[in-house]
Design an enzyme around this catalytic site. Structure first.
Site, PDB file in Angstrom:
ATOM      1  N   GLU A 200       0.134  -0.835   5.400  1.00  0.00           N
ATOM      2  CA  GLU A 200       1.247  -1.162   6.832  1.00  0.00           C
ATOM      3  C   GLU A 200       0.651   0.312   6.998  1.00  0.00           C
ATOM      4  O   GLU A 200       1.272   0.722   7.744  1.00  0.00           O
ATOM      5  CB  GLU A 200       2.357  -1.426   6.093  1.00  0.00           C
ATOM      6  CG  GLU A 200       3.621  -0.493   6.961  1.00  0.00           C
ATOM      7  CD  GLU A 200       4.384   0.287   6.899  1.00  0.00           C
ATOM      8  OE1 GLU A 200       5.455   0.988   7.536  1.00  0.00           O
ATOM      9  OE2 GLU A 200       4.081   1.099   6.209  1.00  0.00           O
TER      10      GLU A 200
ATOM     11  N   ASP B 285       0.915  -1.542   0.249  1.00  0.00           N
ATOM     12  CA  ASP B 285      -0.049  -0.561   0.031  1.00  0.00           C
ATOM     13  C   ASP B 285       1.061   1.203   0.046  1.00  0.00           C
ATOM     14  O   ASP B 285       1.767   1.097   0.465  1.00  0.00           O
ATOM     15  CB  ASP B 285      -0.915   0.202   1.022  1.00  0.00           C
ATOM     16  CG  ASP B 285      -0.317  -0.177   2.455  1.00  0.00           C
ATOM     17  OD1 ASP B 285       0.653  -0.607   2.913  1.00  0.00           O
ATOM     18  OD2 ASP B 285      -0.768   0.520   3.102  1.00  0.00           O
TER      19      ASP B 285
END
Length: 420
Positions: A185, A90
Protein backbone atom coordinates in the site's frame (compact mmCIF):
# COMPACT_ATOMS: atom_id res chain seq x y z
CA UNK A 1 -32.21 -3.94 22.03
CA UNK A 2 -28.73 -3.14 20.74
CA UNK A 3 -25.80 -5.02 22.18
CA UNK A 4 -22.87 -3.15 23.68
CA UNK A 5 -19.67 -5.05 22.92
CA UNK A 6 -18.04 -3.31 25.88
CA UNK A 7 -19.99 -5.63 28.16
CA UNK A 8 -18.30 -8.65 26.58
CA UNK A 9 -14.71 -7.49 26.60
CA UNK A 10 -12.61 -8.75 29.48
CA UNK A 11 -9.15 -8.58 28.00
CA UNK A 12 -7.93 -6.89 24.84
CA UNK A 13 -4.92 -8.36 23.05
CA UNK A 14 -4.51 -5.61 20.47
CA UNK A 15 -1.43 -3.96 21.99
CA UNK A 16 0.39 -7.27 22.44
CA UNK A 17 -0.44 -8.28 18.89
CA UNK A 18 0.70 -4.92 17.58
CA UNK A 19 4.04 -5.13 19.36
CA UNK A 20 4.65 -8.57 17.88
CA UNK A 21 3.72 -7.51 14.37
CA UNK A 22 5.93 -4.41 14.27
CA UNK A 23 9.00 -6.56 14.93
CA UNK A 24 8.49 -8.30 11.56
CA UNK A 25 10.22 -6.29 8.84
CA UNK A 26 7.70 -5.65 6.06
CA UNK A 27 9.16 -2.61 4.31
CA UNK A 28 7.98 -2.30 0.70
CA UNK A 29 10.26 -1.28 -2.20
CA UNK A 30 9.15 1.26 -4.84
CA UNK A 31 11.96 0.18 -7.19
CA UNK A 32 11.00 -3.49 -7.24
CA UNK A 33 9.34 -5.06 -10.27
CA UNK A 34 7.92 -8.04 -8.34
CA UNK A 35 4.59 -8.30 -6.50
CA UNK A 36 4.64 -8.02 -3.64
CA UNK A 37 7.63 -5.73 -3.97
CA UNK A 38 9.43 -7.51 -1.11
CA UNK A 39 9.01 -11.18 -0.27
CA UNK A 40 9.48 -10.46 3.44
CA UNK A 41 6.02 -8.90 3.62
CA UNK A 42 4.63 -12.43 3.40
CA UNK A 43 6.38 -13.31 6.66
CA UNK A 44 3.84 -11.27 8.61
CA UNK A 45 0.98 -12.42 6.37
CA UNK A 46 1.78 -16.06 7.16
CA UNK A 47 1.67 -15.27 10.88
CA UNK A 48 -1.73 -13.63 10.44
CA UNK A 49 -3.11 -16.66 8.62
CA UNK A 50 -1.86 -18.98 11.37
CA UNK A 51 -3.44 -16.82 14.07
CA UNK A 52 -6.75 -16.57 12.20
CA UNK A 53 -6.86 -20.35 11.83
CA UNK A 54 -6.07 -20.74 15.54
CA UNK A 55 -9.07 -18.62 16.55
CA UNK A 56 -11.36 -20.63 14.26
CA UNK A 57 -11.51 -18.57 11.04
CA UNK A 58 -11.41 -21.68 8.89
CA UNK A 59 -10.91 -20.27 5.40
CA UNK A 60 -8.00 -17.90 6.19
CA UNK A 61 -5.29 -18.20 3.56
CA UNK A 62 -2.44 -16.39 1.82
CA UNK A 63 -2.52 -16.18 -1.97
CA UNK A 64 0.37 -15.99 -4.44
CA UNK A 65 0.33 -12.19 -4.46
CA UNK A 66 0.66 -11.83 -0.70
CA UNK A 67 -2.99 -11.09 0.13
CA UNK A 68 -4.64 -12.59 3.18
CA UNK A 69 -8.33 -13.43 2.71
CA UNK A 70 -10.57 -14.68 5.52
CA UNK A 71 -14.27 -14.92 6.41
CA UNK A 72 -16.05 -14.72 9.74
CA UNK A 73 -19.42 -16.40 9.01
CA UNK A 74 -22.72 -14.68 9.76
CA UNK A 75 -24.36 -15.58 13.07
CA UNK A 76 -27.77 -14.04 12.35
CA UNK A 77 -30.86 -15.10 10.41
CA UNK A 78 -31.11 -11.63 8.90
CA UNK A 79 -29.90 -10.81 5.39
CA UNK A 80 -27.03 -8.44 6.19
CA UNK A 81 -24.64 -6.83 3.67
CA UNK A 82 -21.20 -8.47 3.70
CA UNK A 83 -18.71 -6.08 5.32
CA UNK A 84 -14.95 -6.15 4.72
CA UNK A 85 -12.23 -4.78 6.99
CA UNK A 86 -8.89 -4.06 5.33
CA UNK A 87 -5.40 -3.03 6.45
CA UNK A 88 -1.96 -3.19 4.88
CA UNK A 89 1.00 -5.12 6.24
CA UNK A 90 3.81 -3.15 4.60
CA UNK A 91 5.64 -0.19 6.12
CA UNK A 92 6.93 2.88 4.33
CA UNK A 93 10.35 2.81 2.66
CA UNK A 94 10.82 6.41 3.88
CA UNK A 95 12.33 5.11 7.12
CA UNK A 96 13.83 1.78 8.13
CA UNK A 97 11.40 -0.86 9.39
CA UNK A 98 14.13 -3.37 10.27
CA UNK A 99 14.76 -4.38 13.88
CA UNK A 100 11.91 -2.31 15.29
CA UNK A 101 11.99 -2.28 19.09
CA UNK A 102 8.59 -1.18 20.41
CA UNK A 103 8.53 0.55 23.79
CA UNK A 104 5.59 1.21 26.11
CA UNK A 105 5.51 4.54 27.96
CA UNK A 106 2.90 3.67 30.57
CA UNK A 107 0.55 6.22 32.15
CA UNK A 108 1.70 9.12 29.99
CA UNK A 109 1.65 12.46 31.83
CA UNK A 110 2.47 15.01 29.13
CA UNK A 111 6.25 14.74 29.17
CA UNK A 112 8.49 14.77 26.09
CA UNK A 113 9.37 11.21 25.10
CA UNK A 114 13.11 10.71 24.61
CA UNK A 115 13.74 7.57 22.55
CA UNK A 116 16.67 5.66 24.11
CA UNK A 117 18.54 4.34 21.07
CA UNK A 118 18.99 7.90 19.78
CA UNK A 119 18.40 10.51 22.49
CA UNK A 120 18.31 13.20 19.80
CA UNK A 121 14.99 11.74 18.65
CA UNK A 122 12.37 13.28 20.93
CA UNK A 123 8.58 13.18 20.61
CA UNK A 124 7.83 16.64 21.99
CA UNK A 125 4.52 17.38 23.65
CA UNK A 126 4.48 20.89 22.18
CA UNK A 127 4.92 19.57 18.62
CA UNK A 128 2.32 16.78 18.76
CA UNK A 129 -1.04 18.39 19.65
CA UNK A 130 -2.83 15.04 19.83
CA UNK A 131 -0.69 14.08 22.83
CA UNK A 132 -2.95 16.42 24.84
CA UNK A 133 -5.64 13.73 24.56
CA UNK A 134 -3.34 10.97 25.80
CA UNK A 135 -2.86 11.80 29.48
CA UNK A 136 -3.04 8.54 31.42
CA UNK A 137 -2.72 6.42 28.29
CA UNK A 138 0.02 3.93 27.47
CA UNK A 139 1.98 5.31 24.51
CA UNK A 140 3.86 2.89 22.26
CA UNK A 141 6.86 4.18 20.29
CA UNK A 142 9.89 2.79 18.53
CA UNK A 143 13.32 3.11 20.10
CA UNK A 144 14.71 5.98 18.04
CA UNK A 145 16.41 4.34 15.04
CA UNK A 146 13.40 3.06 13.05
CA UNK A 147 9.79 3.88 12.35
CA UNK A 148 7.25 2.14 14.56
CA UNK A 149 4.92 0.66 11.95
CA UNK A 150 1.62 1.89 13.40
CA UNK A 151 0.89 2.66 9.74
CA UNK A 152 -0.70 0.22 9.39
CA UNK A 153 0.10 -2.59 11.79
CA UNK A 154 -2.15 -0.85 14.28
CA UNK A 155 -5.01 -1.48 11.84
CA UNK A 156 -3.89 -5.07 11.31
CA UNK A 157 -3.79 -5.73 15.06
CA UNK A 158 -7.20 -4.12 15.56
CA UNK A 159 -8.86 -6.27 12.90
CA UNK A 160 -7.17 -9.38 14.30
CA UNK A 161 -8.29 -8.67 17.86
CA UNK A 162 -11.82 -7.86 16.71
CA UNK A 163 -11.87 -11.17 14.83
CA UNK A 164 -10.82 -13.02 17.98
CA UNK A 165 -13.53 -11.34 20.05
CA UNK A 166 -16.23 -12.03 17.45
CA UNK A 167 -15.27 -15.70 17.31
CA UNK A 168 -15.40 -15.92 21.11
CA UNK A 169 -18.63 -13.94 21.59
CA UNK A 170 -21.46 -15.19 19.37
CA UNK A 171 -23.85 -12.95 21.30
CA UNK A 172 -22.46 -10.06 19.18
CA UNK A 173 -24.76 -10.42 16.20
CA UNK A 174 -23.36 -9.72 12.74
CA UNK A 175 -23.55 -10.72 9.09
CA UNK A 176 -20.68 -12.28 7.17
CA UNK A 177 -17.43 -10.39 7.65
CA UNK A 178 -14.51 -10.45 5.24
CA UNK A 179 -10.92 -9.73 6.25
CA UNK A 180 -8.35 -8.48 3.73
CA UNK A 181 -4.69 -7.76 4.46
CA UNK A 182 -2.75 -6.22 1.57
CA UNK A 183 0.92 -5.69 0.72
CA UNK A 184 2.53 -2.67 -1.00
CA UNK A 185 0.00 0.00 0.00
CA UNK A 186 2.81 2.39 0.86
CA UNK A 187 4.09 2.35 -2.73
CA UNK A 188 0.63 2.78 -4.26
CA UNK A 189 0.18 -0.81 -5.44
CA UNK A 190 -1.78 -2.28 -2.55
CA UNK A 191 -4.84 -3.47 -4.47
CA UNK A 192 -3.28 -4.20 -7.87
CA UNK A 193 -4.13 -7.90 -7.66
CA UNK A 194 -7.11 -7.98 -5.25
CA UNK A 195 -9.76 -10.41 -6.47
CA UNK A 196 -12.95 -8.46 -5.72
CA UNK A 197 -15.20 -11.33 -6.80
CA UNK A 198 -13.37 -13.77 -4.54
CA UNK A 199 -13.49 -11.27 -1.66
CA UNK A 200 -17.26 -11.16 -2.01
CA UNK A 201 -17.98 -8.10 0.12
CA UNK A 202 -20.64 -5.42 -0.40
CA UNK A 203 -19.02 -2.60 1.57
CA UNK A 204 -15.71 -2.10 3.33
CA UNK A 205 -13.78 -0.10 5.90
CA UNK A 206 -10.03 0.37 5.85
CA UNK A 207 -8.55 0.67 9.35
CA UNK A 208 -5.76 3.04 8.37
CA UNK A 209 -6.68 6.44 9.79
CA UNK A 210 -5.06 8.55 12.45
CA UNK A 211 -6.74 10.30 15.39
CA UNK A 212 -9.19 8.32 17.52
CA UNK A 213 -12.78 9.13 16.61
CA UNK A 214 -12.15 10.08 13.00
CA UNK A 215 -13.52 8.50 9.84
CA UNK A 216 -12.52 9.71 6.40
CA UNK A 217 -14.68 9.62 3.28
CA UNK A 218 -12.63 11.88 1.02
CA UNK A 219 -9.14 11.50 -0.40
CA UNK A 220 -7.05 13.26 -2.97
CA UNK A 221 -7.47 12.32 -6.59
CA UNK A 222 -4.01 11.49 -7.84
CA UNK A 223 -2.02 11.33 -11.05
CA UNK A 224 1.63 10.71 -11.69
CA UNK A 225 3.58 12.62 -14.33
CA UNK A 226 6.96 11.68 -15.76
CA UNK A 227 8.80 14.35 -17.71
CA UNK A 228 11.55 12.90 -19.91
CA UNK A 229 13.99 15.50 -21.23
CA UNK A 230 16.25 14.65 -24.16
CA UNK A 231 19.40 16.73 -24.40
CA UNK A 232 22.36 16.68 -26.75
CA UNK A 233 25.42 14.90 -25.40
CA UNK A 234 28.85 16.01 -26.66
CA UNK A 235 32.33 15.48 -25.22
CA UNK A 236 32.76 18.40 -22.81
CA UNK A 237 36.13 19.25 -24.35
CA UNK A 238 34.43 20.04 -27.66
CA UNK A 239 31.03 21.11 -26.37
CA UNK A 240 30.89 24.84 -27.07
CA UNK A 241 27.74 25.68 -28.97
CA UNK A 242 26.77 22.02 -29.22
CA UNK A 243 26.11 20.43 -25.82
CA UNK A 244 22.62 20.71 -24.34
CA UNK A 245 22.44 19.27 -20.81
CA UNK A 246 19.20 17.48 -20.03
CA UNK A 247 20.17 17.49 -16.36
CA UNK A 248 20.48 21.29 -16.27
CA UNK A 249 17.15 21.66 -18.06
CA UNK A 250 15.52 19.37 -15.48
CA UNK A 251 16.97 21.48 -12.67
CA UNK A 252 15.64 24.62 -14.34
CA UNK A 253 12.17 23.09 -14.65
CA UNK A 254 12.12 22.41 -10.93
CA UNK A 255 13.43 25.91 -10.21
CA UNK A 256 10.62 27.39 -12.33
CA UNK A 257 7.83 25.77 -10.28
CA UNK A 258 5.68 28.19 -8.24
CA UNK A 259 7.33 29.12 -4.94
CA UNK A 260 4.31 30.38 -3.00
CA UNK A 261 1.57 27.94 -4.06
CA UNK A 262 0.88 24.53 -5.64
CA UNK A 263 3.42 22.64 -3.53
CA UNK A 264 2.97 20.40 -0.48
CA UNK A 265 4.84 22.88 1.69
CA UNK A 266 2.56 25.80 0.73
CA UNK A 267 -0.88 24.13 0.69
CA UNK A 268 -3.37 22.76 3.23
CA UNK A 269 -6.92 21.41 3.54
CA UNK A 270 -8.50 21.06 0.08
CA UNK A 271 -5.66 22.73 -1.87
CA UNK A 272 -3.93 20.58 -4.47
CA UNK A 273 -0.28 20.50 -5.46
CA UNK A 274 2.38 19.56 -8.01
CA UNK A 275 5.28 17.81 -6.29
CA UNK A 276 8.56 16.65 -7.90
CA UNK A 277 9.57 13.57 -5.89
CA UNK A 278 12.36 12.03 -7.97
CA UNK A 279 14.94 13.17 -10.50
CA UNK A 280 17.47 11.04 -12.33
CA UNK A 281 19.60 11.05 -15.46
CA UNK A 282 22.53 12.86 -16.98
CA UNK A 283 23.53 15.12 -19.83
CA UNK A 284 21.89 13.06 -22.58
CA UNK A 285 18.56 12.31 -20.85
CA UNK A 286 16.96 13.25 -17.55
CA UNK A 287 13.67 12.24 -15.95
CA UNK A 288 11.57 14.02 -13.34
CA UNK A 289 8.73 12.22 -11.59
CA UNK A 290 5.89 14.34 -10.21
CA UNK A 291 2.85 13.51 -8.12
CA UNK A 292 -0.22 15.62 -8.89
CA UNK A 293 -2.89 15.86 -6.19
CA UNK A 294 -6.26 17.55 -5.69
CA UNK A 295 -9.55 16.70 -4.02
CA UNK A 296 -11.31 18.00 -7.15
CA UNK A 297 -10.51 15.48 -9.88
CA UNK A 298 -11.11 18.02 -12.66
CA UNK A 299 -8.35 20.25 -11.25
CA UNK A 300 -5.71 17.58 -11.90
CA UNK A 301 -5.83 18.53 -15.59
CA UNK A 302 -5.37 22.21 -14.71
CA UNK A 303 -2.30 21.42 -12.61
CA UNK A 304 -0.88 19.17 -15.33
CA UNK A 305 -1.43 21.81 -18.01
CA UNK A 306 0.36 24.40 -15.86
CA UNK A 307 3.27 22.03 -15.34
CA UNK A 308 3.44 21.20 -19.03
CA UNK A 309 3.48 24.90 -19.87
CA UNK A 310 6.43 25.44 -17.52
CA UNK A 311 8.33 22.55 -19.13
CA UNK A 312 7.58 23.89 -22.62
CA UNK A 313 8.84 27.36 -21.74
CA UNK A 314 12.07 26.06 -20.22
CA UNK A 315 12.86 23.56 -22.98
CA UNK A 316 12.15 26.18 -25.68
CA UNK A 317 15.19 28.09 -24.45
CA UNK A 318 17.46 25.17 -25.43
CA UNK A 319 17.55 24.49 -29.21
CA UNK A 320 18.00 20.79 -29.89
CA UNK A 321 16.34 19.67 -26.65
CA UNK A 322 13.00 17.85 -26.63
CA UNK A 323 10.74 16.45 -23.94
CA UNK A 324 8.03 13.86 -23.36
CA UNK A 325 5.20 14.43 -20.86
CA UNK A 326 3.57 11.19 -19.67
CA UNK A 327 0.52 11.23 -17.36
CA UNK A 328 -0.82 8.14 -15.61
CA UNK A 329 -3.77 7.82 -13.25
CA UNK A 330 -2.98 6.65 -9.72
CA UNK A 331 -6.25 6.85 -7.76
CA UNK A 332 -9.40 8.94 -7.45
CA UNK A 333 -11.28 10.64 -4.63
CA UNK A 334 -13.35 7.93 -2.96
CA UNK A 335 -16.03 10.50 -2.04
CA UNK A 336 -17.23 10.30 -5.66
CA UNK A 337 -18.32 6.73 -4.89
CA UNK A 338 -19.13 6.94 -1.17
CA UNK A 339 -21.68 9.72 -1.61
CA UNK A 340 -23.86 7.13 -3.39
CA UNK A 341 -23.92 4.94 -0.24
CA UNK A 342 -24.50 7.31 2.71
CA UNK A 343 -25.35 4.47 5.08
CA UNK A 344 -21.69 3.35 5.16
CA UNK A 345 -20.57 6.61 6.75
CA UNK A 346 -23.70 6.90 8.90
CA UNK A 347 -22.99 3.52 10.48
CA UNK A 348 -19.28 4.31 10.88
CA UNK A 349 -20.06 7.58 12.66
CA UNK A 350 -22.66 5.94 14.90
CA UNK A 351 -20.23 3.14 15.82
CA UNK A 352 -17.63 5.68 16.91
CA UNK A 353 -20.22 7.49 19.04
CA UNK A 354 -21.25 4.19 20.68
CA UNK A 355 -17.62 3.70 21.71
CA UNK A 356 -17.90 6.99 23.57
CA UNK A 357 -15.80 9.15 21.26
CA UNK A 358 -16.82 12.35 19.49
CA UNK A 359 -17.19 11.25 15.86
CA UNK A 360 -15.42 13.41 13.27
CA UNK A 361 -15.78 13.15 9.48
CA UNK A 362 -12.50 14.09 7.79
CA UNK A 363 -10.83 14.47 4.43
CA UNK A 364 -7.38 12.97 3.79
CA UNK A 365 -4.55 14.80 2.10
CA UNK A 366 -3.47 11.48 0.69
CA UNK A 367 -5.00 8.18 -0.38
CA UNK A 368 -5.71 4.73 1.02
CA UNK A 369 -6.36 1.28 -0.36
CA UNK A 370 -9.97 2.33 0.07
CA UNK A 371 -9.59 4.96 -2.66
CA UNK A 372 -9.01 2.35 -5.32
CA UNK A 373 -11.22 -0.33 -3.74
CA UNK A 374 -14.13 2.10 -3.90
CA UNK A 375 -13.71 2.42 -7.65
CA UNK A 376 -13.26 -1.35 -7.99
CA UNK A 377 -16.75 -1.93 -6.61
CA UNK A 378 -16.10 -1.99 -2.84
CA UNK A 379 -17.13 1.39 -1.34
CA UNK A 380 -14.66 1.81 1.48
CA UNK A 381 -14.12 4.77 3.86
CA UNK A 382 -11.17 4.94 6.24
CA UNK A 383 -11.56 4.50 10.02
CA UNK A 384 -9.06 5.64 12.64
CA UNK A 385 -6.39 3.18 13.74
CA UNK A 386 -4.85 5.56 16.30
CA UNK A 387 -1.34 6.04 14.93
CA UNK A 388 0.40 9.42 14.62
CA UNK A 389 3.48 10.90 12.90
CA UNK A 390 3.57 8.20 10.25
CA UNK A 391 6.64 7.18 8.22
CA UNK A 392 9.30 8.33 10.64
CA UNK A 393 11.08 7.77 13.94
CA UNK A 394 8.58 9.95 15.84
CA UNK A 395 5.65 7.61 15.14
CA UNK A 396 3.46 6.72 18.13
CA UNK A 397 0.16 5.09 19.04
CA UNK A 398 -1.86 4.70 22.23
CA UNK A 399 -2.96 1.30 23.54
CA UNK A 400 -6.29 2.75 24.64
CA UNK A 401 -6.95 4.26 21.18
CA UNK A 402 -6.27 0.90 19.53
CA UNK A 403 -8.73 -0.71 21.94
CA UNK A 404 -11.33 1.92 20.96
CA UNK A 405 -10.71 1.02 17.31
CA UNK A 406 -11.38 -2.66 18.09
CA UNK A 407 -14.67 -1.69 19.71
CA UNK A 408 -15.53 0.49 16.72
CA UNK A 409 -15.17 -2.55 14.43
CA UNK A 410 -17.47 -4.55 16.70
CA UNK A 411 -20.07 -1.78 16.77
CA UNK A 412 -19.93 -1.36 12.98
CA UNK A 413 -20.79 -5.01 12.30
CA UNK A 414 -23.42 -5.02 15.04
CA UNK A 415 -25.16 -1.90 13.70
CA UNK A 416 -25.25 -3.33 10.16
CA UNK A 417 -27.02 -6.38 11.66
CA UNK A 418 -29.40 -4.20 13.70
CA UNK A 419 -30.45 -2.22 10.63
CA UNK A 420 -30.90 -5.23 8.36
Amino acid sequence: MSFSPINAIKNFQVAERFMRYVQVDTESDPNSTSFPSTEKQKNLSRILVEELLEIGVADAHLDEYGYVYATIPSNTDKQVPVICFCSHVDTSPDCSGKNVKPLVHADYQGQDLVLPDDPAVIIKFAEHPDLQNQIGHDIITASGTTLLGADDKAGVAEIMDAARILMQHPEIKHGAIKILFTPDEEIGQGVNHVDIKKLGADFGYTMDGEKAGTIEDETFSADGVRVVIQGVSVHPGFAKGKLVSALKIAAEVIQALPKDRLSPETTAKKEGFVHPNHISGGVDKAEIDFIIRDHNTAKLTDHENELKSIVEQVVAQYPGATFRFDVHEQYRNMKEVLDNYPQIMEIGLEAIQRVGLPAERRSIRGGTDGSRLSFMGLPCPNVFAGGHAFHGKLEWVSRQDMEKAVLTILHIVNIWEERA
